[in-house]
Scaffold this active site. Structure first.
Site, PDB file in Angstrom:
ATOM      1  CE  LYS A   1      -3.500   2.324   2.851  1.00  0.00           C
ATOM      2  NZ  LYS A   1      -2.832   3.436   3.524  1.00  0.00           N
TER       3      LYS A   1
ATOM      4  CG  HIS B   1      -0.612   7.311   4.540  1.00  0.00           C
ATOM      5  ND1 HIS B   1       0.226   6.269   4.860  1.00  0.00           N
ATOM      6  CD2 HIS B   1      -1.312   7.565   5.670  1.00  0.00           C
ATOM      7  CE1 HIS B   1       0.056   5.936   6.133  1.00  0.00           C
ATOM      8  NE2 HIS B   1      -0.883   6.708   6.650  1.00  0.00           N
TER       9      HIS B   1
ATOM     10  NE  ARG C   1      -3.709  10.591   7.956  1.00  0.00           N
ATOM     11  CZ  ARG C   1      -4.361  11.268   8.878  1.00  0.00           C
ATOM     12  NH1 ARG C   1      -5.182  12.237   8.517  1.00  0.00           N
ATOM     13  NH2 ARG C   1      -4.226  11.005  10.163  1.00  0.00           N
TER      14      ARG C   1
ATOM     15  N   GLY D   1      -7.905   7.348  -1.863  1.00  0.00           N
ATOM     16  CA  GLY D   1      -7.555   8.763  -1.792  1.00  0.00           C
ATOM     17  C   GLY D   1      -8.601   9.633  -2.453  1.00  0.00           C
TER      18      GLY D   1
ATOM     19  NE  ARG E   1     -13.606  12.491   1.029  1.00  0.00           N
ATOM     20  CZ  ARG E   1     -12.540  11.692   1.176  1.00  0.00           C
ATOM     21  NH1 ARG E   1     -12.592  10.432   0.741  1.00  0.00           N
ATOM     22  NH2 ARG E   1     -11.449  12.120   1.760  1.00  0.00           N
TER      23      ARG E   1
HETATM   24  C1  FNR Z   1      -5.034   6.784   7.568  1.00  0.00           C
HETATM   25  N1  FNR Z   1      -4.342   5.942   6.695  1.00  0.00           N
HETATM   26  C2  FNR Z   1      -3.628   4.884   7.212  1.00  0.00           C
HETATM   27  N2  FNR Z   1      -2.989   4.031   6.377  1.00  0.00           N
HETATM   28  C3  FNR Z   1      -2.311   2.973   6.869  1.00  0.00           C
HETATM   29  O1  FNR Z   1      -1.760   2.221   6.084  1.00  0.00           O
HETATM   30  N3  FNR Z   1      -2.281   2.736   8.210  1.00  0.00           N
HETATM   31  C4  FNR Z   1      -2.891   3.544   9.111  1.00  0.00           C
HETATM   32  O2  FNR Z   1      -2.861   3.302  10.313  1.00  0.00           O
HETATM   33  C5  FNR Z   1      -3.565   4.677   8.614  1.00  0.00           C
HETATM   34  N4  FNR Z   1      -4.176   5.556   9.462  1.00  0.00           N
HETATM   35  C6  FNR Z   1      -4.924   6.583   8.966  1.00  0.00           C
HETATM   36  C7  FNR Z   1      -5.613   7.409   9.844  1.00  0.00           C
HETATM   37  C8  FNR Z   1      -6.432   8.420   9.354  1.00  0.00           C
HETATM   38  C9  FNR Z   1      -7.169   9.283  10.299  1.00  0.00           C
HETATM   39  C10 FNR Z   1      -6.556   8.601   7.945  1.00  0.00           C
HETATM   40  C11 FNR Z   1      -7.452   9.674   7.382  1.00  0.00           C
HETATM   41  C12 FNR Z   1      -5.863   7.801   7.079  1.00  0.00           C
HETATM   42  C13 FNR Z   1      -4.484   6.105   5.237  1.00  0.00           C
HETATM   43  C14 FNR Z   1      -5.701   5.353   4.728  1.00  0.00           C
HETATM   44  O3  FNR Z   1      -5.502   3.965   4.784  1.00  0.00           O
HETATM   45  C15 FNR Z   1      -6.045   5.703   3.278  1.00  0.00           C
HETATM   46  O4  FNR Z   1      -4.904   5.558   2.486  1.00  0.00           O
HETATM   47  C16 FNR Z   1      -6.610   7.114   3.113  1.00  0.00           C
HETATM   48  O5  FNR Z   1      -7.414   7.462   4.201  1.00  0.00           O
HETATM   49  C17 FNR Z   1      -7.432   7.199   1.840  1.00  0.00           C
HETATM   50  O6  FNR Z   1      -7.874   8.492   1.610  1.00  0.00           O
HETATM   51  P1  FNR Z   1      -9.333   9.051   2.012  1.00  0.00           P
HETATM   52  O7  FNR Z   1     -10.353   8.008   1.619  1.00  0.00           O
HETATM   53  O8  FNR Z   1      -9.307   9.280   3.483  1.00  0.00           O
HETATM   54  O9  FNR Z   1      -9.416  10.300   1.217  1.00  0.00           O
END
Ligand code: FNR
Length: 366
Positions: free
Chosen positions: A234, A258, A261, A290, A293
């Site tokens: 991922k 991610h 982020r 990502g 919505r």
């Molecule tokens: C995440 N994401 C994430 N990814 C991962 O591999 N391990 C994790 O612990 C987390 N934690 C996490 C916390 C929060 C609050 C968010 C918003 C995101 C990333 C997540 O798996 C994913 O890639 C994104 O959230 C996708 O984008 P959208 O749908 O939030 O826009």
């Protein structure tokens, strides 16, 4: 009158006003100046749908097969850390919602419910476990064995997080896990270190101290040697890394930034999808996440070659609105919207969604 929840945005608005500022900011934040965060959703609008008609869409089937398992729609739940901040039942509620909806739930390593608790909450659901690799490899080995014993069906290794990104709101808020919560998968300092912040974001300090930033492709071989579970990588964002993933035996990749982020200034994932799909050339499954919505976003991602999409934040907003029920509502809204998108574009199943049904906006300004 009870609030009408018609679309995912309604849940976002609810969460915005009902979560504490520190949790809200942690869930919503992107890295840096949040350019890529905005781009993740904005970029979907740059793709236009070209519907086909008179193709008998009276019966529609949204099911798809992912790593050999049938799911009811091409949308699954992304791993997101610390879900009990959104609702007391956190990950357990979210996993039950996914089970009821007939799709995959991915549990984060840094969850506030343990692997075993989630397995017990949603015994029949398809569950995947997301891995962060700690400096102490025995920690990872132990997590993998527990996930296997608890019936998880795949391991999702997140490759984009040797450190956590510059999440400015978390630094300002000195974000850390509230004291009444703990990391469900760990005891002692591996859990308690996340409940305090020394100089800025407690989460960022936790990752810096404990995650293994030396991770390399060599470690994929090690990971494969300790488990029979399929490995999903991922965070892939380039054709080069997609090819390396295939060469190192990944069963699938998730094109992901991610949720924007980690690195600001990277492309939206929907923008990178086509070139990666082309490079992979059907050798392994490709998913994306990502900024998804709406049902039409899912349609666009499928047309550009993803086999499935994941949603992260929408599920946290759903949880904050109503626990399992709220999370389920979000999934059912997606299902309804995907179904309508299929019907109105002439697609009776995922096989009918073709590349030429989506065009980039530049095509129309020629
Ligand atoms: C995440 N994401 C994430 N990814 C991962 O591999 N391990 C994790 O612990 C987390 N934690 C996490 C916390 C929060 C609050 C968010 C918003 C995101 C990333 C997540 O798996 C994913 O890639 C994104 O959230 C996708 O984008 P959208 O749908 O939030 O826009």
């Amino acid at each position: 009158m009870a609030q009408q929840m018609i679309c995912v945005e309604d849940f976002e608005k609810y969460a915005h006003t009902h979560l504490t500022p520190s949790v809200r900011d942690y869930y919503n934040a992107g890295a840096g100046a949040e350019f890529s965060l905005r781009l993740n959703t904005e970029a979907f609008k740059k793709y236009r749908i070209r519907p086909r008609f008179l193709r008998n869409v009276s019966r529609r089937d949204l099911t798809t097969t992912i790593l050999g398992e049938k799911i009811t729609m091409p949308l699954a739940v992304a791993p997101a850390a610390m879900q009990r901040m959104a609702h007391p039942e956190g990950e357990c509620a979210n996993a039950r919602a996914a089970q009821e909806a007939g799709t995959i739930y991915t549990l984060s390593t840094i969850s506030t419910s343990s692997i075993e608790e989630v397995a017990e909450a949603a015994p029949k659901g398809i569950k995947w476990f997301q891995l962060y690799i700690y400096n102490d490899r025995n920690v990872t080995l132990n997590l993998v064995k527990r996930a296997e014993r608890s019936g998880f069906k795949a391991l999702v290794l997140t490759v984009d997080a040797p450190l956590f990104g510059d999440r400015r709101a978390d630094i300002r808020n000195k974000f850390s896990l509230p004291k009444h919560l703990r990391l469900g998968n760990f005891d002692g300092e591996l859990s308690s270190k996340i409940n305090s912040a020394e100089s800025g974001s407690g989460l960022s300090e936790y990752v810096q101290n404990l995650f293994d930033a030396s991770l390399s492709w060599e470690d994929i071989k090690w990971l494969k040697s300790i488990t029979k579970l399929p490995l999903v990588l991922k965070g892939i964002l380039t054709p080069q890394d997609a090819i390396l993933a295939i060469e190192h035996g990944a069963a699938a990749i998730i094109v992901s930034n991610h949720g924007a982020r980690q690195v600001d200034g990277i492309p939206a994932t929907i923008e990178t999808l086509s070139e990666i799909v082309e490079a992979v050339n059907n050798r392994i499954e490709v998913y994306m996440d990502g900024g998804v919505r709406q049902g039409i976003d899912v349609f666009k991602a499928l047309a550009l070659g993803a086999k499935m999409v994941f949603v992260g934040r929408p599920m946290l907003w759903g949880l904050s609105y109503g626990g399992e029920k709220g999370a389920r509502q979000v999934l059912e809204i997606f299902r309804k919207e995907i179904d309508l998108a299929f019907a109105l574009t002439g697609c009776a199943s995922v096989h009918d969604v073709r590349k030429d049904m989506v065009q980039h906006e530049s095509y129309y300004s020629r």
